[in-house]
Scaffold this motif. Structure first.
Motif, PDB file in Angstrom:
ATOM      1  N   ASN A  16      10.101  -6.117  -4.578  1.00  0.00           N
ATOM      2  CA  ASN A  16       9.024  -6.775  -3.824  1.00  0.00           C
ATOM      3  C   ASN A  16       9.139  -8.276  -4.101  1.00  0.00           C
ATOM      4  OD1 ASN A  16       6.408  -5.848  -2.351  1.00  0.00           O
ATOM      5  ND2 ASN A  16       5.721  -7.535  -3.628  1.00  0.00           N
ATOM      6  N   SER A  73       6.896 -10.696  -4.385  1.00  0.00           N
ATOM      7  CA  SER A  73       5.970 -11.274  -5.373  1.00  0.00           C
ATOM      8  C   SER A  73       5.842 -10.314  -6.553  1.00  0.00           C
ATOM      9  CB  SER A  73       4.613 -11.531  -4.741  1.00  0.00           C
ATOM     10  OG  SER A  73       4.081 -10.327  -4.243  1.00  0.00           O
ATOM     11  N   VAL A  87       8.489  -1.786   4.075  1.00  0.00           N
ATOM     12  CA  VAL A  87       8.039  -3.117   4.492  1.00  0.00           C
ATOM     13  C   VAL A  87       7.437  -3.011   5.891  1.00  0.00           C
ATOM     14  CG1 VAL A  87       9.741  -4.368   3.114  1.00  0.00           C
ATOM     15  CG2 VAL A  87      10.318  -3.693   5.457  1.00  0.00           C
ATOM     16  N   ASN A 117       0.836  -1.216   0.000  1.00  0.00           N
ATOM     17  CA  ASN A 117       0.000   0.000   0.000  1.00  0.00           C
ATOM     18  C   ASN A 117       0.861   1.254   0.000  1.00  0.00           C
ATOM     19  OD1 ASN A 117      -2.533  -1.317   0.167  1.00  0.00           O
ATOM     20  ND2 ASN A 117      -2.113  -1.781   2.314  1.00  0.00           N
ATOM     21  N   MET A 118       1.804   1.325   0.963  1.00  0.00           N
ATOM     22  CA  MET A 118       2.576   2.550   1.118  1.00  0.00           C
ATOM     23  C   MET A 118       3.679   2.662   0.072  1.00  0.00           C
ATOM     24  SD  MET A 118       2.211   5.215   2.545  1.00  0.00           S
ATOM     25  CE  MET A 118       0.844   4.972   3.668  1.00  0.00           C
ATOM     26  N   LYS A 157       2.477  -7.049  -7.809  1.00  0.00           N
ATOM     27  CA  LYS A 157       2.470  -5.598  -7.541  1.00  0.00           C
ATOM     28  C   LYS A 157       3.493  -4.884  -8.415  1.00  0.00           C
ATOM     29  CE  LYS A 157       1.081  -6.564  -2.835  1.00  0.00           C
ATOM     30  NZ  LYS A 157       1.585  -6.840  -1.481  1.00  0.00           N
ATOM     31  N   ASN A 173      15.900  -7.661  -3.041  1.00  0.00           N
ATOM     32  CA  ASN A 173      16.204  -6.299  -2.591  1.00  0.00           C
ATOM     33  C   ASN A 173      17.611  -5.864  -2.983  1.00  0.00           C
ATOM     34  OD1 ASN A 173      13.680  -6.179  -1.434  1.00  0.00           O
ATOM     35  ND2 ASN A 173      14.397  -6.987   0.526  1.00  0.00           N
ATOM     36  N   VAL A 214       9.558   4.060   6.395  1.00  0.00           N
ATOM     37  CA  VAL A 214       8.185   4.490   6.721  1.00  0.00           C
ATOM     38  C   VAL A 214       7.584   3.569   7.775  1.00  0.00           C
ATOM     39  CG1 VAL A 214       7.777   5.553   4.454  1.00  0.00           C
ATOM     40  CG2 VAL A 214       7.057   3.205   4.837  1.00  0.00           C
ATOM     41  N   ALA A 215       8.387   2.634   8.279  1.00  0.00           N
ATOM     42  CA  ALA A 215       7.875   1.642   9.231  1.00  0.00           C
ATOM     43  C   ALA A 215       7.511   2.303  10.559  1.00  0.00           C
ATOM     44  CB  ALA A 215       8.914   0.553   9.451  1.00  0.00           C
ATOM     45  N   ALA A 216       6.279   2.113  10.970  1.00  0.00           N
ATOM     46  CA  ALA A 216       5.807   2.725  12.219  1.00  0.00           C
ATOM     47  C   ALA A 216       6.620   2.200  13.400  1.00  0.00           C
ATOM     48  CB  ALA A 216       4.328   2.407  12.408  1.00  0.00           C
ATOM     49  N   PRO A 255       3.698   8.749   6.441  1.00  0.00           N
ATOM     50  CA  PRO A 255       2.600   9.218   5.575  1.00  0.00           C
ATOM     51  C   PRO A 255       1.275   8.647   6.089  1.00  0.00           C
ATOM     52  CG  PRO A 255       4.077   7.657   4.425  1.00  0.00           C
ATOM     53  CD  PRO A 255       4.352   7.557   5.894  1.00  0.00           C
ATOM     54  N   PRO A 261       7.033  -3.239   9.842  1.00  0.00           N
ATOM     55  CA  PRO A 261       8.102  -2.911  10.812  1.00  0.00           C
ATOM     56  C   PRO A 261       8.952  -4.109  11.221  1.00  0.00           C
ATOM     57  CG  PRO A 261       6.059  -1.816  11.423  1.00  0.00           C
ATOM     58  CD  PRO A 261       5.724  -2.701  10.257  1.00  0.00           C
TER      59      PRO A 261
HETATM   60  N1  LIG Z   1      -0.707   1.779   5.465  1.00  0.00           N
HETATM   61  C1  LIG Z   1      -0.530   2.896   6.175  1.00  0.00           C
HETATM   62  O1  LIG Z   1      -1.430   3.701   6.448  1.00  0.00           O
HETATM   63  C2  LIG Z   1       0.854   3.262   6.638  1.00  0.00           C
HETATM   64  C3  LIG Z   1       1.067   4.585   7.048  1.00  0.00           C
HETATM   65  C4  LIG Z   1       2.349   4.939   7.435  1.00  0.00           C
HETATM   66  C5  LIG Z   1       3.340   4.000   7.472  1.00  0.00           C
HETATM   67  N2  LIG Z   1       3.085   2.712   7.102  1.00  0.00           N
HETATM   68  C6  LIG Z   1       4.166   1.748   7.164  1.00  0.00           C
HETATM   69  O2  LIG Z   1       4.424   1.294   5.850  1.00  0.00           O
HETATM   70  C7  LIG Z   1       4.989  -0.009   5.922  1.00  0.00           C
HETATM   71  C8  LIG Z   1       4.286  -0.877   4.898  1.00  0.00           C
HETATM   72  O3  LIG Z   1       2.907  -0.914   5.205  1.00  0.00           O
HETATM   73  P1  LIG Z   1       1.844  -1.237   4.082  1.00  0.00           P
HETATM   74  O4  LIG Z   1       0.537  -0.859   4.623  1.00  0.00           O
HETATM   75  O5  LIG Z   1       2.300  -0.674   2.778  1.00  0.00           O
HETATM   76  O6  LIG Z   1       1.994  -2.852   4.052  1.00  0.00           O
HETATM   77  P2  LIG Z   1       1.766  -3.843   2.834  1.00  0.00           P
HETATM   78  O7  LIG Z   1       0.694  -3.329   1.945  1.00  0.00           O
HETATM   79  O8  LIG Z   1       1.628  -5.213   3.423  1.00  0.00           O
HETATM   80  O9  LIG Z   1       3.141  -3.768   2.020  1.00  0.00           O
HETATM   81  C9  LIG Z   1       4.309  -4.366   2.433  1.00  0.00           C
HETATM   82  C10 LIG Z   1       5.006  -4.910   1.199  1.00  0.00           C
HETATM   83  O10 LIG Z   1       6.263  -5.412   1.574  1.00  0.00           O
HETATM   84  C11 LIG Z   1       6.509  -6.559   0.766  1.00  0.00           C
HETATM   85  N3  LIG Z   1       7.524  -7.373   1.403  1.00  0.00           N
HETATM   86  C12 LIG Z   1       7.387  -8.397   2.290  1.00  0.00           C
HETATM   87  N4  LIG Z   1       8.587  -8.891   2.634  1.00  0.00           N
HETATM   88  C13 LIG Z   1       9.516  -8.166   1.949  1.00  0.00           C
HETATM   89  C14 LIG Z   1      10.921  -8.218   1.878  1.00  0.00           C
HETATM   90  N5  LIG Z   1      11.637  -9.071   2.599  1.00  0.00           N
HETATM   91  N6  LIG Z   1      11.524  -7.341   1.059  1.00  0.00           N
HETATM   92  C15 LIG Z   1      10.833  -6.452   0.326  1.00  0.00           C
HETATM   93  N7  LIG Z   1       9.490  -6.367   0.348  1.00  0.00           N
HETATM   94  C16 LIG Z   1       8.841  -7.215   1.164  1.00  0.00           C
HETATM   95  C17 LIG Z   1       5.161  -7.225   0.681  1.00  0.00           C
HETATM   96  O11 LIG Z   1       5.166  -8.090  -0.440  1.00  0.00           O
HETATM   97  P3  LIG Z   1       4.160  -9.327  -0.583  1.00  0.00           P
HETATM   98  O12 LIG Z   1       2.776  -8.841  -0.284  1.00  0.00           O
HETATM   99  O13 LIG Z   1       4.375  -9.749  -1.969  1.00  0.00           O
HETATM  100  O14 LIG Z   1       4.627 -10.323   0.452  1.00  0.00           O
HETATM  101  C18 LIG Z   1       4.229  -6.037   0.506  1.00  0.00           C
HETATM  102  O15 LIG Z   1       4.037  -5.729  -0.844  1.00  0.00           O
HETATM  103  C19 LIG Z   1       4.785  -0.509   7.359  1.00  0.00           C
HETATM  104  O16 LIG Z   1       6.013  -0.525   8.021  1.00  0.00           O
HETATM  105  C20 LIG Z   1       3.855   0.497   7.981  1.00  0.00           C
HETATM  106  O17 LIG Z   1       4.153   0.718   9.347  1.00  0.00           O
HETATM  107  C21 LIG Z   1       1.867   2.336   6.651  1.00  0.00           C
END
Ligand SMILES: NC(=O)c1ccc[n+]([C@@H]2O[C@H](COP(=O)([O-])OP(=O)(O)OC[C@H]3O[C@@H](n4cnc5c(N)ncnc54)[C@H](OP(=O)(O)O)[C@@H]3O)[C@@H](O)[C@H]2O)c1
Length: 261
Positions: free
Chosen positions: A36, A38, A72, A10-11, A41, A58, A97-99, A122, A74
């Motif tokens: 990423n 998979s 990714v 998402n982020m 995306k 990576n 961006v990891a919380a 964000p 946190p």
């Molecule tokens: N969503 C929010 O509102 C928000 C706001 C601020 C900060 N954040 C922070 O943003 C970060 C990501 O959150 P998100 O909501 O974007 O989560 P998300 O949608 O689950 O995205 C995380 C991505 O990381 C990938 N991933 C998993 N293992 C990995 C690895 N070893 N190397 C590289 N990529 C990998 C996942 O791939 P697969 O799905 O293919 O496994 C997925 O596409 C978090 O730390 C969160 O705290 C989120």
């Protein structure tokens, strides 16, 4: 500048689209790479912006990058840096961006003391270019501040803050967007009870919010000044406001915001 985004969820996906949009519009001249595990995306990003380089590992993305954004979950930050952190250049700026991951732990996990490291917070409106993003850094220079700020401006508004305010920013805006949605939902449900269809009620609430924001911004005013303009003494609005306050409205919002502090 070569920018690498690690994680296209998402982020990471929203930030990638924001930067890619600026590149496509000729407003930015960065090289953008995204990794990423998979491919789905990555393929979606690539089909929208064919110039994005994509990797399922990576290491390929991080190597040679001037700025790396960790997007990714946190609990995966440490693992990612363990596996590929050695590929970070001495001068590479690291942004997470990891919380909840502090600047000190980011610096330690990246293994290079005195590296410029940043936390960015964000919110989900980054996906539509309207995030309120907080950024705090360590070992920074005015140039690195400018580079990181400019990147997140591709997905909305950026406020540079001290790290001690990161939790407050997260509550007010990262979580706050959910609180605003809940308020919108409450208004919508009230609108339905008053006789509007849900879709119409939602549209009315959205337009009313838009108008309220515009008034605050145009008049540079305090919300209470705008409220005074609506509240005829003894009228409907003040009765509604006072009834909401009797039910604990302001108190409920402040308690929710400060629950984790
Ligand atoms: N969503 C929010 O509102 C928000 C706001 C601020 C900060 N954040 C922070 O943003 C970060 C990501 O959150 P998100 O909501 O974007 O989560 P998300 O949608 O689950 O995205 C995380 C991505 O990381 C990938 N991933 C998993 N293992 C990995 C690895 N070893 N190397 C590289 N990529 C990998 C996942 O791939 P697969 O799905 O293919 O496994 C997925 O596409 C978090 O730390 C969160 O705290 C989120």
């Amino acid at each position: 500048m070569k920018i690498a985004i690690i994680g296209a969820g998402n982020m990471g996906g929203a930030i990638a689209r924001g930067i890619a949009g600026a590149i496509a519009a000729g407003q930015s001249h960065h090289t953008l790479v995204v990794s990423n595990p998979s491919e789905g995306k990555l393929n979606a990003l690539k089909s929208a912006f064919p110039f994005i380089e994509t990797y399922t590992d990576n290491a390929g993305a991080i190597e040679g990058a001037d700025l790396v954004i960790l997007a990714v979950k946190p609990w995966l930050v440490e693992q990612v840096l363990k596996e590929a952190g050695a590929l970070l250049g001495k001068e590479t700026i690291l942004v997470s961006v990891a919380a909840g991951i502090t600047l000190d732990s980011l610096e330690n996990m990246a293994g290079e003391k005195h590296r410029a490291v940043y936390r960015a917070m964000p919110n989900t409106a980054a996906a539509v270019g309207r995030s309120m993003t907080f950024v705090a850094g360590k070992n920074t220079t005015p140039e690195s501040d400018e580079a990181v700020k400019a990147i997140f401006e591709n997905v909305g508004t950026v406020m540079m803050i001290e790290e001690r305010l990161m939790a407050a920013g997260t509550s007010l805006s990262g979580c706050g967007i959910a609180y605003i949605f809940r308020f919108i939902r409450a208004m919508q449900e009230g609108g339905v009870q008053l006789g509007f269809y849900p879709k119409d009620a939602l549209n009315i609430v959205a337009r009313t919010m838009e108008g309220a924001l515009k008034l605050l911004e145009t008049n540079d005013s305090h919300p209470e000044q705008e409220i005074d303009k609506v509240t005829t003494p003894g009228g409907l609005t003040i009765k509604g406001l006072n009834t909401m306050e009797q039910a604990g409205f302001t108190n409920a919002v402040i308690q929710g915001l400060t629950r984790n502090s």
